[in-house]
Design an enzyme around this catalytic site. Structure first.
Site: not given
Ligand code: PEP
Ligand code: MG
Length: 587
Positions: A198, A305, A341, A442, A465-466, A476, A513
């Site tokens: 992040h 987020r 989300r 994801e 990402n996931d 990750r 995304c």
């Protein structure tokens, strides 16, 4: 330049956010950083104790100042936490024990203070009582400040850099990264981490060059070091020579020229040369960033987020507080949509102030996070769902669930949403009864059952990402395996294609995304695979839009078809990069 008498050192890391920066280094220390240890001569003992006193006074002043600012910006309740911090500095037991340790061992005061405060932190964190456990966090924070002051790193907060600096840290937590001073940070370099941590996502959103996985860089930096950060090649150059500076100066100049052209081109619509419109949306983490989404001409917010509202708070925000935050965004981007989300806490985003809600886990990414947390803590989940529903009366609000693993879980989440709708109706409060509810894809099990999920989803948003970390079994944020994190791995491409096919059979739209969506090298591949929209850090929209306008969808489809037949991640990446390079402006 202060670097001229020092030797140039080139260090290879992992490129995480494009761009070049040059500046004086600021080391952001976290608790795991080694404190230098040495013996203090007998005739310097009084001066050493005076240094300790001075560090305590400076720390007290710094905390009082921050407290004043927090009170002004956030309110008195949020500022209260700093009372607890100030109290730590008054704690005679801690101070006297440090002095005793110094007198017995003769070690430098940093070492003594570090030892004593660590012992206290450890003791507090093992106590069952929640209040006392939280004191461990206060103590850690204050101890950090005192150590930084002792080590001569006075500008010890990422939100208050004294001057423009290259920030080098062993690691940066999501809440620290969210508070980075945008006007002063030039680049971010971390010992740990990988491309989708992040801290990197925040760096990319701020268009700061970033290099991660530089292992022990923090311990190699000396006071007054300068560095070039090359976010293209993942290189950090400490104390560069004149020749290196000249070479990078040229690259920076070219970069600026390209930026200007991009900015002009951003006024145009995101349409391919053969006429296909591609919605480019923004990822945001704070309500204030909605303005950025508009400034970069995003076609709405594709990912809000919401966990940042929680991470930066001492407590779980109330329904009313959340409603106001969501309403702010809905109104700011209207008539464009915002996809909110639901909470994705846990994993690399635990709520530090609520250790009781997030037990220690040895595999946090596989553990208690996102929808799993929400379904267990339905009181928190319902407050958020009601807040989102209430905001839907003020704009075009959509809702989506993160980390859905299968149809049953989606049904459970929707059942809770149904209860919230009924509660609001009973209260007589307005909301959009036809709110679109989507699913994030994801987890591989969600990808494999995309046909089932599509039945009950208004849209899909792929969290690459996931998805990549779970598909390839590559953590990750683990720099030891970061080289295995390959977005162009054939398994990833085939999975994306499968999701798109199943979704389109049921007329469900698909956006991406994850960070892949904001990297222009992947734009043609994703669009060629049939992805309908992309959502990214707003500052990447001009680059991605430039590429969309420079290509045809037919070319993108041909690229994707070819990639689907290939067996090597590296070769597929090379194809994508060649496609990209052939279309961006070169001077
Ligand atoms: C993703 O996983 O791609 C995503 C967008 O979610 P996050 O990065 O917040 O986990
Ligand atoms: Mg995710």
């Amino acid at each position: 330049m202060s670097s001229s008498d020092k030797k140039e050192v080139i260090i290879q890391g992992i490129a995480a956010s494009r761009g070049i920066a040059y500046g004086e280094v600021f080391v952001f220390l976290q608790s795991t950083v080694e404190v230098p240890r040495y013996q203090v001569d007998a005739d310097k003992k009084a001066a050493e104790l005076a240094r300790f006193d001075q560090a305590l006074v400076t720390t007290r002043k710094q905390i009082a100042k921050i407290q004043g600012e927090v009170e002004k910006n956030l309110g008195p309740a949020e500022a209260l936490i700093f009372d607890a911090h100030l109290l730590v500095l008054e704690d005679r037991a801690l101070i006297d024990e440090t002095i005793r340790e110094f007198e017995t061992t003769g070690n430098n005061i940093e070492t003594c203070f570090n030892k004593v405060s660590s012992r206290y932190i450890q003791a507090f964190s093992e106590i069952g009582d929640e209040y006392l456990r939280e004191r461990a966090g206060d103590l850690r924070d204050v101890a950090q400040r005192v150590l930084q002051n002792l080590l001569g790193q006075a500008e010890n907060s990422l939100s208050r850099l004294a001057d423009k600096r290259v920030v080098v840290a062993n690691d940066i937590s999501p809440s620290d990264s969210a508070s980075i001073d945008r006007s002063a940070a030039l680049a971010i370099v971390t010992d740990a981490g990988s491309k989708t941590s992040h801290a990197v996502i925040v760096a990319r959103s701020m268009k700061l060059p970033a290099v991660v996985g530089v292992r022990d860089l923090t311990s190699r930096i000396q006071k007054g070091d300068w560095a070039i950060v090359d976010g293209y090649d993942g290189v950090v150059i400490l104390n560069p020579s004149e020749a290196t500076l000249f070479r990078y100066g040229k690259i920076q100049e070219r970069e600026r020229g390209f930026e200007t052209k991009l900015f002009e081109a951003n006024m145009q619509k995101a349409v391919t040369r053969d006429g296909v419109a591609v919605p480019l949306m923004a990822n945001i983490g704070k309500p204030e960033e909605a303005k950025m989404a508009n400034d970069y001409r995003a076609e709405g917010v594709g990912l809000f987020r919401t966990e940042y509202l929680f991470l930066n708070s001492q407590r779980v925000p109330t329904e009313q507080e959340q409603f106001l935050a969501y309403k702010t965004v809905a109104e700011a981007v209207a008539p464009q949509p915002v996809i909110i989300r639901t909470l994705d806490l846990g994993g690399d985003k635990p709520m530090a102030t609520k250790p009781d809600l997030f037990p220690h886990e040895s595999n946090p990414f596989m553990g208690f996070r996102a929808i799993r947390f929400c379904l267990e803590h339905q009181d928190i989940f319902k407050e958020q769902l009601r807040a989102i529903l209430l905001a839907s009366a003020y704009g075009k609000v959509r809702l989506m669930y993160p980390m859905i693993s299968g149809h049953e879980e989606l049904a459970r989440a929707n059942a809770v949403l149904g209860e919230c709708m009924a509660e609001l109706k009973e209260r007589g409060q307005a909301f959009d009864e036809n709110i679109e509810v989507g699913t994030m894809i994801e987890i591989p099990s969600a990808a494999m059952t995309a046909d089932l999920l599509a039945r009950d989803s208004a849209f899909f948003s792929i969290g690459t990402n996931d998805l990549i970390q779970y598909l390839l079994a590559v953590d990750r944020v683990n720099d030891h395996v970061a080289h295995l994190y390959e977005p162009t791995h054939p398994a990833v491409i085939r999975t994306l294609k499968h999701i798109v096919n199943e979704a389109h059979k049921k007329k469900v739209t698909v956006s991406v995304c994850g960070e892949m969506a904001g990297d222009p090298v992947y734009t043609p591949l994703l669009l060629g695979l049939g992805v309908d929209a992309l959502s990214m850090s707003p500052s990447w929209i001009p680059t991605v839009k430039y590429l969309v306008r420079a290509m045809t969808m037919a070319e993108a489809k041909a690229l994707a078809d070819e990639a689907l037949k290939m067996s090597s991640a590296r070769e597929i990446y090379a194809k994508c990069e060649a496609f990209y390079r052939a279309r961006v402006i070169t001077e």
